[in-house]
Enzyme design. Structure first.
Site, PDB file in Angstrom:
ATOM      1  N   GLU A   1      -0.252  38.684 -64.020  1.00  0.00           N
ATOM      2  CA  GLU A   1       1.204  38.087 -64.063  1.00  0.00           C
ATOM      3  C   GLU A   1       2.351  38.470 -62.986  1.00  0.00           C
ATOM      4  O   GLU A   1       2.465  39.484 -62.301  1.00  0.00           O
ATOM      5  CB  GLU A   1       1.722  38.219 -65.724  1.00  0.00           C
ATOM      6  CG  GLU A   1       2.719  37.349 -65.455  1.00  0.00           C
ATOM      7  CD  GLU A   1       3.972  37.643 -66.932  1.00  0.00           C
ATOM      8  OE1 GLU A   1       3.906  38.556 -67.548  1.00  0.00           O
ATOM      9  OE2 GLU A   1       3.877  36.907 -67.590  1.00  0.00           O
TER      10      GLU A   1
ATOM     11  N   LYS B   1      17.585  45.369 -79.499  1.00  0.00           N
ATOM     12  CA  LYS B   1      17.774  45.600 -78.243  1.00  0.00           C
ATOM     13  C   LYS B   1      17.673  44.597 -76.772  1.00  0.00           C
ATOM     14  O   LYS B   1      16.369  44.319 -76.988  1.00  0.00           O
ATOM     15  CB  LYS B   1      17.155  46.980 -78.168  1.00  0.00           C
ATOM     16  CG  LYS B   1      17.538  47.463 -77.133  1.00  0.00           C
ATOM     17  CD  LYS B   1      16.667  48.310 -76.961  1.00  0.00           C
ATOM     18  CE  LYS B   1      15.909  48.231 -75.574  1.00  0.00           C
ATOM     19  NZ  LYS B   1      15.838  47.383 -74.060  1.00  0.00           N
TER      20      LYS B   1
ATOM     21  N   GLU C   1       5.132  38.832 -78.753  1.00  0.00           N
ATOM     22  CA  GLU C   1       5.573  36.892 -77.385  1.00  0.00           C
ATOM     23  C   GLU C   1       5.099  37.774 -75.800  1.00  0.00           C
ATOM     24  O   GLU C   1       6.148  39.058 -75.517  1.00  0.00           O
ATOM     25  CB  GLU C   1       6.119  36.762 -77.261  1.00  0.00           C
ATOM     26  CG  GLU C   1       7.501  36.280 -78.526  1.00  0.00           C
ATOM     27  CD  GLU C   1       5.844  34.345 -79.319  1.00  0.00           C
ATOM     28  OE1 GLU C   1       5.378  33.974 -77.933  1.00  0.00           O
ATOM     29  OE2 GLU C   1       6.450  34.291 -80.219  1.00  0.00           O
TER      30      GLU C   1
HETATM   31  P1  NAD Z   1       8.791  44.730 -70.055  1.00  0.00           P
HETATM   32  O1  NAD Z   1       7.968  44.744 -70.913  1.00  0.00           O
HETATM   33  O2  NAD Z   1       9.385  45.829 -69.401  1.00  0.00           O
HETATM   34  O3  NAD Z   1      10.428  44.665 -71.270  1.00  0.00           O
HETATM   35  C1  NAD Z   1      11.596  43.934 -72.700  1.00  0.00           C
HETATM   36  C2  NAD Z   1      11.856  44.737 -73.756  1.00  0.00           C
HETATM   37  O4  NAD Z   1      11.278  46.005 -74.062  1.00  0.00           O
HETATM   38  C3  NAD Z   1      12.766  45.529 -72.710  1.00  0.00           C
HETATM   39  O5  NAD Z   1      14.490  45.281 -73.617  1.00  0.00           O
HETATM   40  C4  NAD Z   1      12.409  46.586 -72.107  1.00  0.00           C
HETATM   41  O6  NAD Z   1      13.858  47.462 -72.349  1.00  0.00           O
HETATM   42  C5  NAD Z   1      11.882  47.526 -73.629  1.00  0.00           C
HETATM   43  N1  NAD Z   1      11.463  48.412 -73.369  1.00  0.00           N
HETATM   44  C6  NAD Z   1      10.320  48.698 -72.432  1.00  0.00           C
HETATM   45  N2  NAD Z   1       9.533  49.624 -72.606  1.00  0.00           N
HETATM   46  C7  NAD Z   1       9.635  50.577 -74.054  1.00  0.00           C
HETATM   47  C8  NAD Z   1       8.769  50.786 -74.542  1.00  0.00           C
HETATM   48  N3  NAD Z   1       8.110  51.869 -74.279  1.00  0.00           N
HETATM   49  N4  NAD Z   1       9.193  51.002 -76.346  1.00  0.00           N
HETATM   50  C9  NAD Z   1      10.269  49.987 -76.970  1.00  0.00           C
HETATM   51  N5  NAD Z   1      11.295  49.000 -75.387  1.00  0.00           N
HETATM   52  C10 NAD Z   1      10.773  49.177 -74.626  1.00  0.00           C
HETATM   53  O7  NAD Z   1       9.532  43.336 -69.877  1.00  0.00           O
HETATM   54  P2  NAD Z   1      10.418  42.289 -69.020  1.00  0.00           P
HETATM   55  O8  NAD Z   1      10.607  43.167 -67.181  1.00  0.00           O
HETATM   56  O9  NAD Z   1      12.013  42.917 -69.109  1.00  0.00           O
HETATM   57  O10 NAD Z   1       9.980  41.211 -68.894  1.00  0.00           O
HETATM   58  C11 NAD Z   1       9.368  40.241 -67.886  1.00  0.00           C
HETATM   59  C12 NAD Z   1       8.031  39.453 -69.139  1.00  0.00           C
HETATM   60  O11 NAD Z   1       7.940  40.073 -70.604  1.00  0.00           O
HETATM   61  C13 NAD Z   1       6.855  39.426 -68.681  1.00  0.00           C
HETATM   62  O12 NAD Z   1       5.682  39.919 -68.671  1.00  0.00           O
HETATM   63  C14 NAD Z   1       6.762  38.102 -69.225  1.00  0.00           C
HETATM   64  O13 NAD Z   1       5.860  37.756 -69.676  1.00  0.00           O
HETATM   65  C15 NAD Z   1       7.209  38.987 -70.604  1.00  0.00           C
HETATM   66  N6  NAD Z   1       8.308  37.479 -71.155  1.00  0.00           N
HETATM   67  C16 NAD Z   1       6.958  36.758 -72.440  1.00  0.00           C
HETATM   68  C17 NAD Z   1       7.613  35.843 -73.167  1.00  0.00           C
HETATM   69  C18 NAD Z   1       7.218  35.210 -74.746  1.00  0.00           C
HETATM   70  O14 NAD Z   1       7.764  34.673 -75.616  1.00  0.00           O
HETATM   71  N7  NAD Z   1       5.816  35.136 -74.171  1.00  0.00           N
HETATM   72  C19 NAD Z   1       9.048  35.571 -72.762  1.00  0.00           C
HETATM   73  C20 NAD Z   1       9.753  36.081 -71.580  1.00  0.00           C
HETATM   74  C21 NAD Z   1       9.233  36.691 -71.089  1.00  0.00           C
END
Ligand code: NAD
Ligand code: MN
Length: 501
Positions: A388, A177, A252
């Site tokens: 962050e 997803k 991650e």
């Molecule tokens: P997010 O956590 O808002 O969303 C990530 C994914 O999770 C999206 O596909 C979203 O639709 C889904 N999601 C949201 N709520 C959910 C739920 N309750 N159940 C299941 N899925 C759900 O993150 P974002 O805003 O898309 O990305 C930014 C964040 O990602 C930052 O915190 C960044 O540090 C992190 N990130 C980490 C890495 C890593 O490798 N450690 C890499 C890239 C981004």
């Protein structure tokens, strides 16, 4: 016409018939509608993956046969590089430069690397003999089954490849997803998978909201493993959802990484590296070095270099190859940055450059989507140095000794990336060894290869992606013990205790 979901080898609409739009952040214009998967669509995709795992040919093929198909995916991605790069850059607001040189080749190289793993990594390991009772042990590596992958918007194509390629290389099936802001390129990846003759149901892609489709992927009993990349907050939720059936989980998550500039650093190299380490992709990178810890011996000179050079970063139309930085992913991400900048000022941090939205943009660009590189002189205990931001905001913090630098670096709930800048390799290695974090770059930043592990200490994650470490996160461990003795005398139980059996 809306883009469709990829389920069981077919392109289908959401069952409820719903769609959602995606925009180009640089202009705010809508570029496509996508099928909006609900829980029932996620369930259908999980069922397709379950069926492909339980009854299909994929897990029963040899590693070599799977490898051939993964290599084909890599070839197809490279062949479509220009097309996919354009989709990736337009949909997420990253630069064409990033898409052409990082996202698309990075996605292809994940498939190529995990193809090699599938072909060359042994599935059965001889563990030798055990001393008593006489026995031989082997360890078999087996796929888990259905693996779901939930990914963020900052590197949509690479993140999809990090979840899909190792899962299917190891013989699992997969449901991906993408994030709602940036779902288009994962659909392009699915097209490559389809063209590469990977059987139906081995890869499924559902586009839609995290709160419904995403939750289903994290909790459905037919999912064996969930791999998530995103915020720490949602990561905690994923763990809870997965706990119902005790799924294997890898996460991650976020970061607030430290970039330590020692006083024996090459300052030119370090200034360029610290700016790249923070502002690449507008700081919307999990491992961004958003805290620059700088030796007080060089502090004034070095901070002067940072501020002067930050002003030279080219901001503008992300589709232009000359642009270094385009828009942030969404106006709401800009709001978040503005909120943190205000908070930093309230906390008493000193603003050195940036700090307000750009106004003098070329015509046609959305003025609400761009934010310039911003540097604060801060204290490590401030919220802007602890939380962050995921935007172009750097905190510079002085230190007086290596011990203090290490203490500051480790004073964080996160531990994902980090840097050390020094001309003395031993000195840099000593500092790197003390940092509580999953990756440290010495005299570099953001360098990632599919061959080496990537992941977090502390609240930055669980498990590793990439490398043999990442491959093994998709393979269960089965120990098979074979007794080689022919009588059971000498055992501690039954026969030995009673002599009766
Ligand atoms: P997010 O956590 O808002 O969303 C990530 C994914 O999770 C999206 O596909 C979203 O639709 C889904 N999601 C949201 N709520 C959910 C739920 N309750 N159940 C299941 N899925 C759900 O993150 P974002 O805003 O898309 O990305 C930014 C964040 O990602 C930052 O915190 C960044 O540090 C992190 N990130 C980490 C890495 C890593 O490798 N450690 C890499 C890239 C981004
Ligand atoms: Mn978009």
């Amino acid at each position: 016409m809306a883009e469709k979901l990829f389920i069981g080898g077919e392109w289908v609409d959401a069952q409820a018939g719903e769609t959602f739009p995606t925009y180009a952040p640089s202009t705010g214009e809508k570029i496509a509608d996508l099928a909006k998967a609900g829980r029932e669509d996620a369930q259908r995709a999980i069922q397709a993956a379950r069926d492909a795992f339980d009854n299909g040919p994929w897990p029963r093929m040899s590693g070599k046969e799977r490898a051939e198909r993964l290599r084909k995916v890599a070839e197809l991605i490279n062949a479509k590089s220009a097309e996919i790069s354009e989709i990736e850059a337009r949909d997420g607001g990253g630069t064409m430069k990033k898409a052409m040189f990082a996202d698309v080749p990075g996605g292809a190289s994940s498939f190529a690397f995990f193809a090699d793993c599938a072909e060359n990594t042994a599935d059965v390991e001889d563990r030798g003999t055990n001393p008593f009772p006489a026995a031989e042990s082997i360890v078999r590596r087996e796929p888990y089954g259905v693996c779901s992958g939930i990914i963020p918007w900052n590197f949509p194509f690479i993140m999809a490849s990090w979840k899909m390629a190792p899962a299917i290389a190891a013989g699992n099936t997969s449901v991906i997803k993408p994030a709602s802001f940036t779902s288009l390129s994962a659909l392009e990846m699915a097209k490559c998978v389809q063209e590469a003759d990977i059987p139906p149901g081995v890869v499924n892609v559902v586009t839609g909201p995290g709160g419904s489709a995403g939750e289903e992927l994290a909790q459905h009993p037919s999912v064996d493993k969930v791999a998530f990349t995103g915020s720490t907050e949602v990561g905690r939720r994923i763990m809870q959802l997965a706990s119902g059936t005790v799924k294997k989980v890898t996460l991650e998550l976020g970061g607030k990484s430290a970039n330590i500039v020692l006083d024996d650093a090459d300052l030119d190299l370090a200034a360029a590296g610290v700016l790249f380490g923070t502002f690449f992709h507008n700081g919307q990178v999990c491992e961004s070095g958003t805290r620059a810890l700088i030796s007080r011996n060089i502090y004034d000179e070095f901070v002067g270099m940072l501020v002067e050079r930050a002003g030279k970063i080219v901001i503008g139309d992300n589709m232009d190859m000359a642009t270094d930085l385009g828009p942030l992913v969404s106006p709401s991400q800009v709001d978040t940055v503005e909120r943190y900048v205000k908070l930093g000022l309230d906390e008493g941090a000193k603003l050195l450059c940036g700090g307000s939205k750009l106004t003098d943009l070329p015509a046609g660009l959305d003025a609400n989507a761009f934010y310039p590189p911003t540097i604060f002189e801060a204290d490590n205990s401030m919220k802007i140095a602890q939380e962050e931001i995921f935007g172009p905001v750097l905190c510079v913090i002085p230190f007086d000794s290596d011990d203090e630098a290490i203490k500051l670096a480790n004073d964080s709930i996160y531990g994902l990336g980090g840097g050390v800048w020094s001309k003395d390799a031993d000195h840099a290695q000593r500092v790197a060894a003390e940092m509580q974090t999953g990756t440290v770059w010495i005299n570099d930043y953001h360098m990632i290869t599919p061959a080496q592990p990537f992941g977090g200490y502390k609240q930055s994650g669980v498990g590793r992606e990439l490398g043999d470490y990442g491959y093994n996160e998709y393979r269960q461990v089965k120990h098979v013990w074979r007794n080689t003795a022919t009588d059971r005398s000498g055992y501690m139980h039954f026969a030995a205790l009673s002599g009766n059996i």
